[in-house]
Design a protein around this motif. Structure first.
Motif, mmCIF file in Angstrom:
data_model
loop_
_atom_site.group_PDB
_atom_site.id
_atom_site.type_symbol
_atom_site.label_atom_id
_atom_site.label_comp_id
_atom_site.label_asym_id
_atom_site.label_seq_id
_atom_site.Cartn_x
_atom_site.Cartn_y
_atom_site.Cartn_z
ATOM 1 N N LEU A 116 0.832 -1.205 0.000
ATOM 2 C CA LEU A 116 0.000 0.000 0.000
ATOM 3 C C LEU A 116 0.865 1.252 0.000
ATOM 4 O O LEU A 116 0.615 2.205 -0.759
ATOM 5 N N LEU A 117 1.898 1.264 0.845
ATOM 6 C CA LEU A 117 2.753 2.441 0.957
ATOM 7 C C LEU A 117 3.468 2.737 -0.352
ATOM 8 O O LEU A 117 3.477 3.889 -0.828
ATOM 9 N N GLU A 163 2.707 1.799 -3.374
ATOM 10 C CA GLU A 163 1.760 2.179 -4.422
ATOM 11 C C GLU A 163 1.282 3.614 -4.237
ATOM 12 O O GLU A 163 1.140 4.366 -5.211
ATOM 13 N N ALA A 164 1.038 3.998 -2.989
ATOM 14 C CA ALA A 164 0.605 5.374 -2.726
ATOM 15 C C ALA A 164 1.700 6.365 -3.111
ATOM 16 O O ALA A 164 1.430 7.402 -3.737
ATOM 17 N N VAL A 165 2.940 6.040 -2.752
ATOM 18 C CA VAL A 165 4.062 6.903 -3.123
ATOM 19 C C VAL A 165 4.244 6.898 -4.635
ATOM 20 O O VAL A 165 4.482 7.940 -5.263
ATOM 21 N N THR A 215 1.710 8.977 -6.594
ATOM 22 C CA THR A 215 1.821 10.395 -6.271
ATOM 23 C C THR A 215 3.063 11.036 -6.865
ATOM 24 O O THR A 215 3.012 12.157 -7.382
ATOM 25 N N ASP A 223 -1.656 6.019 -12.833
ATOM 26 C CA ASP A 223 -2.753 6.182 -11.886
ATOM 27 C C ASP A 223 -3.812 5.139 -12.174
ATOM 28 O O ASP A 223 -3.866 4.546 -13.255
ATOM 29 N N ARG A 258 -10.807 3.182 -2.548
ATOM 30 C CA ARG A 258 -9.370 3.426 -2.449
ATOM 31 C C ARG A 258 -8.992 3.860 -1.046
ATOM 32 O O ARG A 258 -9.813 4.365 -0.283
ATOM 33 N N LEU A 259 -7.731 3.651 -0.750
ATOM 34 C CA LEU A 259 -7.106 4.189 0.447
ATOM 35 C C LEU A 259 -5.793 4.812 0.004
ATOM 36 O O LEU A 259 -4.997 4.163 -0.672
ATOM 37 N N LEU A 260 -5.596 6.087 0.335
ATOM 38 C CA LEU A 260 -4.417 6.832 -0.114
ATOM 39 C C LEU A 260 -4.304 6.832 -1.642
ATOM 40 O O LEU A 260 -3.215 6.856 -2.208
ATOM 41 N N GLY A 261 -5.458 6.803 -2.301
ATOM 42 C CA GLY A 261 -5.488 6.830 -3.755
ATOM 43 C C GLY A 261 -5.276 5.486 -4.406
ATOM 44 O O GLY A 261 -5.244 5.391 -5.641
#
Length: 243
Positions: free
Chosen positions: A66-67, A69-71, A74, A83, A91-94
């Motif tokens: 998750l971390l 992928e979010a980074v 972004t 994206d 979604r969570l954190l996009g």
């Protein structure tokens, strides 16, 4: 352990149904496949290595997935400028919630497969990282072709596989090896009943080649995936055959 085989059978049926459906039904099977695979992998880790290892697996691969992928979505690092569309749900954190589950689903079989064909933690970490990253040679072409995510900058790309930059695969390899290094801090004792994970890794390999080459119209990714993931799957199959 028998319940794991039943769940694995459900996963196989869901994947068989994927090329036979379209639209929301197909998306539903994608989500179902990932969720089932996630449950099988985490449950196997728990049953064979205990709650500590299962917890580490979830922390490292689900939380870490998750971390990163979010980074990644972004900043564009380490996978490239991409994206997700709205197709995969909440979604969570996009990041669609199903995405970090997918990291765990295939990270654990890759780790188990690498343990069967290597000796030593460093070798296992490298081969497991390769085994996980090579899966993306199938995953990304398939998901991009269905519109689940897309790259804003997609060159240079592998021959025959447009729309996905080479940086994506390099990013996968970097992240996968890092995750496996962390996963390797769990206690390693044996012997274990790892047949369900061997089956999951080999099934994913063989079924992905068939699906891409015959049913999904993605012959180039079938070839690249066969080559890349085969670096782990074929030695694993040979080792199991000889044992």
């Amino acid at each position: 352990m028998n319940k794991l085989w039943i769940l694995f059978g459900a996963l196989v049926l869901a994947e068989i149904g994927y090329p036979l459906t379209e639209g929301r039904a197909r998306t539903g099977l994608v989500i179902a496949t990932v969720v089932i695979g996630y449950v099988v992998s985490v449950a196997h880790a728990w049953l064979t290595r205990g709650p500590r290892t299962a917890g580490l697996l979830v922390l490292v691969t689900t939380g870490g997935g998750l971390l990163v992928e979010a980074v990644g979505r972004t900043t564009g690092y380490p996978f490239g400028d991409y994206d997700y569309t709205a197709a995969l749900g909440p979604r969570l954190l996009g990041v669609p919630l199903v995405i970090p589950l997918a990291w765990t689903w295939m990270a654990w079989p890759a780790w188990i497969a690498a343990g069967r064909i290597t000796a030593g933690r460093a070798a296992r970490t490298a081969v497991a990282g390769l085994g996980l990253a090579a899966w993306d040679l199938f995953l990304d072409p398939q998901m991009v072709s269905q519109g689940y995510w897309q790259w804003h900058t997609s060159t240079p790309a592998l021959p025959g596989v447009p729309g996905i930059p080479l940086t994506n695969y390099l990013g996968w390899l970097l992240v996968a090896v890092a995750l496996m290094a962390l996963l390797g801090t769990a206690p390693q004792r044996g012997p274990y009943q790892d047949a369900p994970m061997y089956a999951m890794y080999l099934w994913t390999y063989a079924s992905s080649i068939l699906a891409h080459a015959v049913f999904l119209g993605l012959p180039a990714s079938a070839a690249w995936g066969a080559l890349g993931m085969g670096l782990v799957a074929i030695p694993l199959a040979v080792r199991l055959w000889r044992s």
